[in-house]
Design a protein around this motif. Structure first.
Motif, PDB file in Angstrom:
ATOM      1  N   SER A 106      45.609  47.463  20.637  1.00 19.51           N
ATOM      2  CA  SER A 106      44.177  47.760  20.528  1.00 19.51           C
ATOM      3  C   SER A 106      43.422  46.486  20.186  1.00 19.51           C
ATOM      4  CB  SER A 106      43.931  48.829  19.465  1.00 19.51           C
ATOM      5  OG  SER A 106      44.418  50.055  19.896  1.00 19.51           O
ATOM      6  N   LEU A 107      43.402  45.567  21.129  1.00 22.45           N
ATOM      7  CA  LEU A 107      42.763  44.281  20.940  1.00 22.45           C
ATOM      8  C   LEU A 107      42.266  43.806  22.299  1.00 22.45           C
ATOM      9  CD1 LEU A 107      42.310  41.937  18.848  1.00 22.45           C
ATOM     10  CD2 LEU A 107      44.438  40.954  19.719  1.00 22.45           C
ATOM     11  N   GLY A 108      41.033  43.346  22.349  1.00 18.49           N
ATOM     12  CA  GLY A 108      40.521  42.749  23.573  1.00 18.49           C
ATOM     13  C   GLY A 108      40.984  41.309  23.664  1.00 18.49           C
ATOM     14  N   ILE A 109      41.531  40.915  24.792  1.00 20.73           N
ATOM     15  CA  ILE A 109      41.960  39.523  24.985  1.00 20.73           C
ATOM     16  C   ILE A 109      41.560  39.093  26.388  1.00 20.73           C
ATOM     17  CG2 ILE A 109      43.872  37.886  25.105  1.00 20.73           C
ATOM     18  CD1 ILE A 109      45.417  39.731  23.194  1.00 20.73           C
ATOM     19  N   LYS A 110      40.757  38.059  26.446  1.00 19.85           N
ATOM     20  CA  LYS A 110      40.413  37.427  27.714  1.00 19.85           C
ATOM     21  C   LYS A 110      40.949  36.006  27.663  1.00 19.85           C
ATOM     22  CE  LYS A 110      36.481  40.156  29.157  1.00 19.85           C
ATOM     23  NZ  LYS A 110      36.888  40.657  30.453  1.00 19.85           N
ATOM     24  N   ALA A 111      41.689  35.621  28.688  1.00 21.01           N
ATOM     25  CA  ALA A 111      42.290  34.286  28.758  1.00 21.01           C
ATOM     26  C   ALA A 111      42.377  33.872  30.221  1.00 21.01           C
ATOM     27  CB  ALA A 111      43.672  34.294  28.111  1.00 21.01           C
ATOM     28  N   LEU A 112      42.775  32.627  30.442  1.00 20.14           N
ATOM     29  CA  LEU A 112      42.852  32.097  31.798  1.00 20.14           C
ATOM     30  C   LEU A 112      44.076  32.592  32.564  1.00 20.14           C
ATOM     31  CD1 LEU A 112      41.834  28.383  31.138  1.00 20.14           C
ATOM     32  CD2 LEU A 112      40.387  30.279  31.931  1.00 20.14           C
ATOM     33  N   ALA A 113      45.232  32.621  31.889  1.00 22.16           N
ATOM     34  CA  ALA A 113      46.489  32.944  32.574  1.00 22.16           C
ATOM     35  C   ALA A 113      47.562  33.213  31.531  1.00 22.16           C
ATOM     36  CB  ALA A 113      46.904  31.775  33.477  1.00 22.16           C
TER      37      ALA A 113
END
Length: 158
Positions: A106-113
């Motif tokens: 339950s965590l939002g994670i936005k990353a490149l790859a």
């Protein structure tokens, strides 16, 4: 708060900064928002780990990892700590690993790859300073709104 970034942009476009569409969703939540805390580090996730071990209170950690794709700055153990501490999410200008596990959190994670190689830990980096990537300046205390359509940043809560 229920929101769509497209609707927020339609309502507040002149007061928002829009990130270039370079990020992928990796966390179990793709729709998140909160007040920004910043970290700047390069191929050393010491400060990412220590920051996410602190109480998050619904905030979002924005990490300028220099866009490196040579190692992961966040994995399942650090992400689990962030969940336990109440962080809403992480926006990472860099890579993650352990994607199956973090995709169930339950965590939002936005990353490149994603990449399996872990980072070094040398205790280097800076915290709570303005950082710039994806065409946007992020400052501590700004507010960030993330969903499947993208990332918006505002000087204040909307």
């Amino acid at each position: 708060m229920s929101f769509k970034t497209a609707d927020l942009y339609d309502q507040h476009g002149d007061n928002l900064r829009v990130c270039e569409p370079i990020f992928r969703d990796f966390g179990g939540i793709s729709h998140f928002h909160g007040q920004i805390v910043t970290v700047k580090c390069f191929e050393d996730n010491s400060l990412v780990k220590s920051t996410l071990a602190e109480p998050g209170a619904g905030r979002v950690l924005v990490v300028d990892a220099g866009g490196s794709r040579r190692c992961a700055m966040l994995g399942d153990l650090i992400a689990a700590s962030a969940v336990e501490q109440g962080w809403a999410g992480v926006v990472l200008f860099g890579c993650v690993r352990d994607t199956v596990e973090i995709g169930q959190m339950s965590l939002g994670i936005k990353a490149l790859a994603s990449i399996p190689r872990k980072s070094e830990r040398r205790g280097e980096g800076q915290r709570d300073i303005p950082v710039t990537f994806a065409g946007v300046r992020f400052a501590p205390g700004d507010h960030i709104y993330c969903d499947e359509d993208g990332i918006l940043v505002a000087d204040r809560a909307l």
